[in-house]
Motif scaffolding. Structure first.
Motif, short mmCIF file in Angstrom:
data_model
loop_
_atom_site.label_atom_id
_atom_site.label_comp_id
_atom_site.label_asym_id
_atom_site.label_seq_id
_atom_site.Cartn_x
_atom_site.Cartn_y
_atom_site.Cartn_z
N TYR A 252 -1.75 9.56 -13.60
CA TYR A 252 -2.55 8.26 -12.64
C TYR A 252 -1.36 7.48 -12.41
CZ TYR A 252 -6.33 5.00 -11.87
OH TYR A 252 -6.87 4.17 -11.15
N TYR A 253 -1.15 7.26 -11.04
CA TYR A 253 -0.19 6.25 -10.38
C TYR A 253 -0.90 5.08 -10.16
CZ TYR A 253 4.06 4.73 -8.17
OH TYR A 253 5.28 4.02 -7.79
N LEU A 254 -0.59 3.87 -10.65
CA LEU A 254 -1.34 2.91 -9.88
C LEU A 254 -0.48 1.78 -9.44
CD1 LEU A 254 -4.13 1.30 -10.45
CD2 LEU A 254 -3.15 -0.09 -12.37
N HIS A 255 -1.03 1.62 -8.08
CA HIS A 255 -0.03 0.86 -7.12
C HIS A 255 -0.91 -0.39 -6.71
CE1 HIS A 255 2.91 -0.03 -4.09
NE2 HIS A 255 2.02 -0.01 -3.12
N ASN A 256 -0.28 -1.77 -6.50
CA ASN A 256 -1.06 -2.72 -6.39
C ASN A 256 -1.02 -3.47 -5.08
OD1 ASN A 256 1.52 -3.45 -5.69
ND2 ASN A 256 1.82 -5.34 -7.32
N ARG A 257 -0.86 -2.63 -3.88
CA ARG A 257 -1.07 -3.02 -2.43
C ARG A 257 -1.91 -1.85 -1.61
NH1 ARG A 257 1.21 -7.75 -0.49
NH2 ARG A 257 1.17 -7.21 1.53
N ILE A 258 -2.83 -2.18 -1.10
CA ILE A 258 -3.56 -1.31 -0.24
C ILE A 258 -2.68 -1.16 1.04
CG2 ILE A 258 -5.35 -0.76 0.99
CD1 ILE A 258 -7.10 -2.29 -0.69
N GLY A 259 -1.83 -2.09 1.60
CA GLY A 259 -1.38 -2.03 2.73
C GLY A 259 -0.10 -0.70 2.62
N THR A 260 0.62 -0.70 1.51
CA THR A 260 1.69 0.20 1.27
C THR A 260 1.27 1.30 0.49
OG1 THR A 260 2.50 -1.33 -0.65
CG2 THR A 260 3.39 -1.67 1.60
N LEU A 261 0.13 1.70 0.19
CA LEU A 261 -0.44 2.87 -0.36
C LEU A 261 0.07 4.29 0.12
CD1 LEU A 261 -2.16 2.84 -2.93
CD2 LEU A 261 -4.32 3.31 -1.56
N LEU A 262 0.12 4.48 1.41
CA LEU A 262 0.43 5.54 2.03
C LEU A 262 1.96 5.86 2.10
CD1 LEU A 262 -1.74 5.39 5.07
CD2 LEU A 262 -2.05 7.02 3.29
N SER A 263 2.73 4.77 2.18
CA SER A 263 4.00 4.97 1.85
C SER A 263 4.53 5.23 0.49
CB SER A 263 4.94 3.54 2.46
OG SER A 263 4.53 2.50 2.02
N THR A 264 3.80 4.67 -0.33
CA THR A 264 4.06 4.98 -1.86
C THR A 264 3.68 6.39 -1.99
OG1 THR A 264 3.37 2.67 -2.44
CG2 THR A 264 3.44 4.54 -4.18
N GLN A 265 2.46 6.93 -1.37
CA GLN A 265 2.17 8.34 -1.63
C GLN A 265 3.23 9.30 -0.96
OE1 GLN A 265 -0.95 9.62 0.92
NE2 GLN A 265 -1.66 11.14 -0.45
N GLN A 266 3.80 8.80 0.03
CA GLN A 266 4.80 9.63 0.61
C GLN A 266 6.06 9.82 -0.03
OE1 GLN A 266 4.39 11.75 3.49
NE2 GLN A 266 6.60 12.37 2.99
N ARG A 267 6.60 8.56 -0.70
CA ARG A 267 7.70 8.38 -1.57
C ARG A 267 7.47 9.30 -2.48
NH1 ARG A 267 8.05 3.23 -1.89
NH2 ARG A 267 7.33 2.98 -4.06
N LEU A 268 6.15 9.48 -3.24
CA LEU A 268 5.88 10.44 -4.46
C LEU A 268 6.04 11.81 -4.08
CD1 LEU A 268 3.00 8.40 -6.33
CD2 LEU A 268 5.43 8.78 -7.32
N ARG A 269 5.69 11.97 -3.02
CA ARG A 269 5.46 13.47 -2.63
C ARG A 269 7.10 14.11 -2.25
NH1 ARG A 269 0.96 13.16 1.11
NH2 ARG A 269 -0.83 14.37 0.18
N GLU A 270 7.81 13.11 -1.73
CA GLU A 270 9.31 13.43 -1.78
C GLU A 270 10.01 13.62 -3.09
OE1 GLU A 270 10.75 10.30 0.88
OE2 GLU A 270 9.68 10.92 2.59
#
Length: 270
Positions: A252-270
């Protein structure tokens, strides 16, 4: 202030009300306890004794069951619901989310398989046609245990003989919602489950308006939680996720900003 007065009046009525004590059905209850794949912990055994004592008394139960996640509150709730259902009374279990209600439903179905009780789910996951059928059967007393969300608070939900109300994660419900159900009958037994009870509930327990049971013993197989705090480190995140996935676990990866949620997801995928 008006609501506080109503609350005091309601609890005064509960203190004065009574109902028939619940009987024990040793053979059927024994079958349920024997089918449990784990050994009950010391605290679970003590809690079960306290609940049985409550149910065998004349005054309705109002008990807060407090225990950490995974410490076995649900198993106690299943045994309580089963005992009440065997006494020809209906049980309502209310959960704060659709997912939790669905999880409870699957657990109850699994644990009560082959036993003489009818369990149903009432939430937005259930089609309107099915909901109407469930509501009719509930009113006729053909459903013993109903598991649902806030949907159970609706006006069209009527019970033939409600005996027990189980509130899961009671801190997630508003005061008015919880008391609304108690108003249905002042002699309904109430079991509240919580890992993090709100101050108001704890105060009521300490004021003896509610009884409190604590499950503090972790199951034998449960390892203590490890918490590590460090500066953000991509390699550490990567290594931790790989280790967990390798052993068949989930992350469970918790991120604190909705605005950068997609870029965080992409970074995790990479």
């Amino acid at each position: 202030l008006k609501f506080a007065k109503e609350l005091v009046k309601l609890y005064a009525q509960r203190k004065l009300s009574s109902r028939f004590p619940y009987n024990s059905f040793f053979e059927l209850e024994g079958r349920l306890s024997e089918s449990f794949i784990h050994e009950l912990t010391k605290d679970q055994k003590q809690t079960w004794k306290e609940i049985v004592k409550d149910l065998e008394a004349l005054q309705p139960m109002d008990r807060l069951l407090c225990g950490d996640v995974g410490f076995g509150k649900t198993e106690i709730a299943i045994r309580t619901a089963f005992k009440v259902a065997l006494n020809k009374k209906q049980v309502a279990l209310i959960s704060p989310t659709t997912i939790l209600a669905d999880q409870h439903y699957l657990t109850f179905i699994e644990r009560l398989r082959g036993l003489p009780v009818e369990v149903r789910l009432l939430s937005r996951l259930v089609s309107i046609t099915k909901q109407k059928k469930i509501l009719r059967k509930l009113k006729e007393g053909k459903i013993d245990i109903i598991i649902g969300t806030h949907r159970i608070f609706s006006k069209d939900v009527q019970f033939k003989n409600l005996g027990l109300l189980i509130i899961d994660e009671e801190q997630r419900f508003g005061v008015k919602q919880k008391e609304k159900l108690k108003e249905m009958k002042s002699n309904v037994d109430i079991l509240s489950l919580s890992a993090t009870p709100i101050p108001r509930t704890l105060h009521m327990a300490l004021s003896h308006l509610k009884n409190i049971s604590l499950i503090m013993t972790p199951p034998i197989y449960k390892l203590p939680v490890e918490t590590h705090i460090s500066l953000f480190n991509k390699e550490l995140v990567k290594a931790s996720i790989k280790k967990e996935v390798k052993r068949g676990g989930q992350v469970y990866y918790l991120h604190n900003r909705i605005g950068t949620l997609l870029s965080t997801q992409q970074r995790l995928r990479e």
